[in-house]
Design a protein around this motif. Sequence first.
Motif, PDB file in Angstrom:
ATOM      1  N   ASN A 180       0.841  -1.195   0.000  1.00 35.92           N
ATOM      2  CA  ASN A 180       0.000   0.000   0.000  1.00 35.92           C
ATOM      3  C   ASN A 180       0.875   1.243   0.000  1.00 35.92           C
ATOM      4  OD1 ASN A 180      -2.392  -1.513   0.188  1.00 35.92           O
ATOM      5  ND2 ASN A 180      -2.211  -1.637   2.412  1.00 35.92           N
ATOM      6  N   ILE A 181       0.499   2.214  -0.816  1.00 40.60           N
ATOM      7  CA  ILE A 181       1.273   3.446  -0.923  1.00 40.60           C
ATOM      8  C   ILE A 181       0.396   4.652  -0.601  1.00 40.60           C
ATOM      9  CG2 ILE A 181       2.637   4.946  -2.445  1.00 40.60           C
ATOM     10  CD1 ILE A 181       3.976   2.295  -1.890  1.00 40.60           C
ATOM     11  N   GLU A 182       0.887   5.497   0.298  1.00 37.09           N
ATOM     12  CA  GLU A 182       0.300   6.824   0.500  1.00 37.09           C
ATOM     13  C   GLU A 182       1.379   7.852   0.198  1.00 37.09           C
ATOM     14  OE1 GLU A 182      -1.447   9.827   3.920  1.00 37.09           O
ATOM     15  OE2 GLU A 182      -1.777   7.671   4.191  1.00 37.09           O
ATOM     16  N   PHE A 183       1.132   8.659  -0.822  1.00 43.49           N
ATOM     17  CA  PHE A 183       2.097   9.674  -1.215  1.00 43.49           C
ATOM     18  C   PHE A 183       2.015  10.879  -0.269  1.00 43.49           C
ATOM     19  CE2 PHE A 183       1.463   7.062  -4.900  1.00 43.49           C
ATOM     20  CZ  PHE A 183       2.711   6.986  -5.494  1.00 43.49           C
ATOM     21  N   ASP A 184       3.061  11.683  -0.251  1.00 42.87           N
ATOM     22  CA  ASP A 184       3.148  12.818   0.659  1.00 42.87           C
ATOM     23  C   ASP A 184       2.007  13.807   0.398  1.00 42.87           C
ATOM     24  OD1 ASP A 184       4.242  14.598   2.571  1.00 42.87           O
ATOM     25  OD2 ASP A 184       5.252  15.710   0.983  1.00 42.87           O
ATOM     26  N   ILE A 185       1.270  14.169   1.444  1.00 44.40           N
ATOM     27  CA  ILE A 185       0.103  15.029   1.307  1.00 44.40           C
ATOM     28  C   ILE A 185       0.471  16.402   0.755  1.00 44.40           C
ATOM     29  CG2 ILE A 185       0.267  15.762   3.720  1.00 44.40           C
ATOM     30  CD1 ILE A 185      -2.946  15.355   1.621  1.00 44.40           C
ATOM     31  N   LEU A 186       1.627  16.928   1.122  1.00 41.96           N
ATOM     32  CA  LEU A 186       2.039  18.240   0.609  1.00 41.96           C
ATOM     33  C   LEU A 186       2.279  18.171  -0.897  1.00 41.96           C
ATOM     34  CD1 LEU A 186       4.492  19.400   3.430  1.00 41.96           C
ATOM     35  CD2 LEU A 186       2.090  20.014   3.109  1.00 41.96           C
ATOM     36  N   GLY A 187       2.925  17.103  -1.336  1.00 51.34           N
ATOM     37  CA  GLY A 187       3.167  16.926  -2.759  1.00 51.34           C
ATOM     38  C   GLY A 187       1.866  16.799  -3.532  1.00 51.34           C
ATOM     39  N   LYS A 188       0.864  16.136  -2.953  1.00 52.26           N
ATOM     40  CA  LYS A 188      -0.412  15.952  -3.640  1.00 52.26           C
ATOM     41  C   LYS A 188      -1.149  17.282  -3.793  1.00 52.26           C
ATOM     42  CE  LYS A 188      -1.770  12.501  -0.958  1.00 52.26           C
ATOM     43  NZ  LYS A 188      -2.599  11.382  -0.427  1.00 52.26           N
ATOM     44  N   TYR A 189      -1.089  18.126  -2.759  1.00 54.91           N
ATOM     45  CA  TYR A 189      -1.735  19.433  -2.855  1.00 54.91           C
ATOM     46  C   TYR A 189      -1.059  20.299  -3.909  1.00 54.91           C
ATOM     47  CZ  TYR A 189      -5.052  19.178   1.026  1.00 54.91           C
ATOM     48  OH  TYR A 189      -6.113  18.865   1.819  1.00 54.91           O
ATOM     49  N   ILE A 190       0.278  20.290  -3.927  1.00 55.81           N
ATOM     50  CA  ILE A 190       1.013  21.091  -4.906  1.00 55.81           C
ATOM     51  C   ILE A 190       0.711  20.611  -6.320  1.00 55.81           C
ATOM     52  CG2 ILE A 190       3.326  21.672  -5.755  1.00 55.81           C
ATOM     53  CD1 ILE A 190       4.245  21.587  -2.817  1.00 55.81           C
ATOM     54  N   GLN A 191       0.698  19.305  -6.504  1.00 55.26           N
ATOM     55  CA  GLN A 191       0.403  18.749  -7.816  1.00 55.26           C
ATOM     56  C   GLN A 191      -0.997  19.148  -8.277  1.00 55.26           C
ATOM     57  OE1 GLN A 191      -0.540  14.575  -8.089  1.00 55.26           O
ATOM     58  NE2 GLN A 191       0.758  14.323  -9.891  1.00 55.26           N
ATOM     59  N   LYS A 192      -1.973  19.069  -7.378  1.00 55.46           N
ATOM     60  CA  LYS A 192      -3.344  19.444  -7.712  1.00 55.46           C
ATOM     61  C   LYS A 192      -3.431  20.923  -8.073  1.00 55.46           C
ATOM     62  CE  LYS A 192      -7.790  18.514  -7.940  1.00 55.46           C
ATOM     63  NZ  LYS A 192      -8.358  17.558  -8.918  1.00 55.46           N
ATOM     64  N   TYR A 193      -2.726  21.746  -7.317  1.00 51.41           N
ATOM     65  CA  TYR A 193      -2.726  23.189  -7.576  1.00 51.41           C
ATOM     66  C   TYR A 193      -2.161  23.497  -8.962  1.00 51.41           C
ATOM     67  CZ  TYR A 193      -1.312  28.077  -7.277  1.00 51.41           C
ATOM     68  OH  TYR A 193      -1.119  29.410  -7.536  1.00 51.41           O
ATOM     69  N   LEU A 194      -1.050  22.850  -9.300  1.00 53.03           N
ATOM     70  CA  LEU A 194      -0.430  23.093 -10.594  1.00 53.03           C
ATOM     71  C   LEU A 194      -1.318  22.601 -11.735  1.00 53.03           C
ATOM     72  CD1 LEU A 194       3.292  22.171  -9.794  1.00 53.03           C
ATOM     73  CD2 LEU A 194       2.287  24.450 -10.073  1.00 53.03           C
ATOM     74  N   GLN A 195      -2.012  21.479 -11.520  1.00 50.95           N
ATOM     75  CA  GLN A 195      -2.932  20.987 -12.534  1.00 50.95           C
ATOM     76  C   GLN A 195      -4.065  21.987 -12.766  1.00 50.95           C
ATOM     77  OE1 GLN A 195      -4.101  17.198 -10.946  1.00 50.95           O
ATOM     78  NE2 GLN A 195      -2.441  16.080 -11.934  1.00 50.95           N
ATOM     79  N   ASN A 196      -4.592  22.548 -11.685  1.00 52.65           N
ATOM     80  CA  ASN A 196      -5.666  23.534 -11.814  1.00 52.65           C
ATOM     81  C   ASN A 196      -5.183  24.807 -12.489  1.00 52.65           C
ATOM     82  OD1 ASN A 196      -7.453  21.793 -10.573  1.00 52.65           O
ATOM     83  ND2 ASN A 196      -7.224  22.696  -8.547  1.00 52.65           N
ATOM     84  N   MET A 197      -3.955  25.227 -12.150  1.00 53.65           N
ATOM     85  CA  MET A 197      -3.382  26.411 -12.786  1.00 53.65           C
ATOM     86  C   MET A 197      -3.202  26.189 -14.279  1.00 53.65           C
ATOM     87  SD  MET A 197      -2.986  28.965 -10.795  1.00 53.65           S
ATOM     88  CE  MET A 197      -1.835  29.913 -11.804  1.00 53.65           C
ATOM     89  N   ASN A 198      -2.779  24.994 -14.657  1.00 52.54           N
ATOM     90  CA  ASN A 198      -2.595  24.683 -16.069  1.00 52.54           C
ATOM     91  C   ASN A 198      -3.921  24.729 -16.817  1.00 52.54           C
ATOM     92  OD1 ASN A 198      -0.895  23.700 -18.324  1.00 52.54           O
ATOM     93  ND2 ASN A 198      -2.160  21.866 -18.166  1.00 52.54           N
ATOM     94  N   MET A 199      -5.012  24.299 -16.172  1.00 47.52           N
ATOM     95  CA  MET A 199      -6.332  24.353 -16.793  1.00 47.52           C
ATOM     96  C   MET A 199      -6.781  25.788 -16.986  1.00 47.52           C
ATOM     97  SD  MET A 199      -8.233  21.241 -14.749  1.00 47.52           S
ATOM     98  CE  MET A 199      -9.808  21.622 -15.504  1.00 47.52           C
ATOM     99  N   VAL A 200      -6.425  26.660 -16.033  1.00 50.34           N
ATOM    100  CA  VAL A 200      -6.790  28.070 -16.140  1.00 50.34           C
ATOM    101  C   VAL A 200      -6.001  28.756 -17.251  1.00 50.34           C
ATOM    102  CG1 VAL A 200      -6.736  30.296 -14.964  1.00 50.34           C
ATOM    103  CG2 VAL A 200      -7.498  28.270 -13.742  1.00 50.34           C
ATOM    104  N   LEU A 201      -4.713  28.416 -17.359  1.00 50.38           N
ATOM    105  CA  LEU A 201      -3.852  29.065 -18.350  1.00 50.38           C
ATOM    106  C   LEU A 201      -4.080  28.531 -19.757  1.00 50.38           C
ATOM    107  CD1 LEU A 201      -0.524  29.123 -16.308  1.00 50.38           C
ATOM    108  CD2 LEU A 201      -2.057  31.036 -16.767  1.00 50.38           C
ATOM    109  N   THR A 202      -4.575  27.299 -19.861  1.00 52.89           N
ATOM    110  CA  THR A 202      -4.815  26.719 -21.189  1.00 52.89           C
ATOM    111  C   THR A 202      -6.272  26.248 -21.268  1.00 52.89           C
ATOM    112  OG1 THR A 202      -4.015  24.580 -20.416  1.00 52.89           O
ATOM    113  CG2 THR A 202      -2.423  26.025 -21.504  1.00 52.89           C
ATOM    114  N   PRO A 203      -7.230  27.186 -21.253  1.00 55.81           N
ATOM    115  CA  PRO A 203      -8.643  26.785 -21.286  1.00 55.81           C
ATOM    116  C   PRO A 203      -8.994  26.141 -22.618  1.00 55.81           C
ATOM    117  CG  PRO A 203      -8.429  29.148 -21.623  1.00 55.81           C
ATOM    118  CD  PRO A 203      -7.047  28.628 -21.272  1.00 55.81           C
ATOM    119  N   LYS A 204      -9.994  25.254 -22.561  1.00 48.45           N
ATOM    120  CA  LYS A 204     -10.464  24.619 -23.773  1.00 48.45           C
ATOM    121  C   LYS A 204     -11.331  25.582 -24.582  1.00 48.45           C
ATOM    122  CE  LYS A 204     -10.450  19.954 -21.843  1.00 48.45           C
ATOM    123  NZ  LYS A 204     -11.275  18.739 -21.554  1.00 48.45           N
ATOM    124  N   ASP A 205     -11.333  25.422 -25.906  1.00 49.17           N
ATOM    125  CA  ASP A 205     -12.160  26.280 -26.772  1.00 49.17           C
ATOM    126  C   ASP A 205     -13.636  25.958 -26.604  1.00 49.17           C
ATOM    127  OD1 ASP A 205      -9.894  27.439 -27.748  1.00 49.17           O
ATOM    128  OD2 ASP A 205      -9.700  26.012 -29.426  1.00 49.17           O
TER     129      ASP A 205
END
Length: 205
Positions: A180-205
């Motif tokens: 069983n693997i639990e990844f670091d919670i801080l890393g997961k939040y940062i990754q989620k934040y960057l994914q959301n930022m990427n969606m904002v910067l590259t919106p779909k048409d």
Amino acid sequence: MFTGIVETLAKVVQIQPENGNIHFTLHNDIAHTFKIDQSISHNGVCLTVVAIDKTNNTYTVTAIAETLQKTNLGQVQLHDFVNIEQSMQWNGRIDGHIVQGHIDQIAQCVMAQEDAGSWRFGFQYDQKTQNITVEKGSICINGVSLTVVASKPDYFSVAIIPYTYEHTNFKNLKVGSIVNIEFDILGKYIQKYLQNMNMVLTPKD
């Protein structure tokens, strides 16, 4: 909430399926100190104590179908040993790292070797989940807080000191074992934040 510092091992003495769930009864020397409704980490999975037999130092927890599908608990067999940690106390030291007891995914052991008095283990996991590790970052394997040695997109390795090897079920792991693997919670939040930022910067048409 946990720290990834395993207290003891518990031996599975009874496995009772019920519908899609499984009731596990386990034995260890500190079971008589547990309480009903207490949250305890089992191989990194937070489960609730539903019954206790203080005379025999056994207790029972229930893993629901979703937990069995996402963790290695569905592969646990009679007489297997699992790593046990009681929830952390806020007035104590955090000797490991912040562990929630919520498994992100499973991984397969692809390397297990002795290394000059210590042990080195390597694990492969499904990259589609987009979970990440970083060298010298924290990772929780079967409820054990460890430091990542090598990191790749779908692979990481850790080094195990003799004490951890002897006092956890790492000594039972071999190539092919599922953990069983639990990844670091801080890393997961940062990754989620960057994914959301990427969606904002590259919106779909």
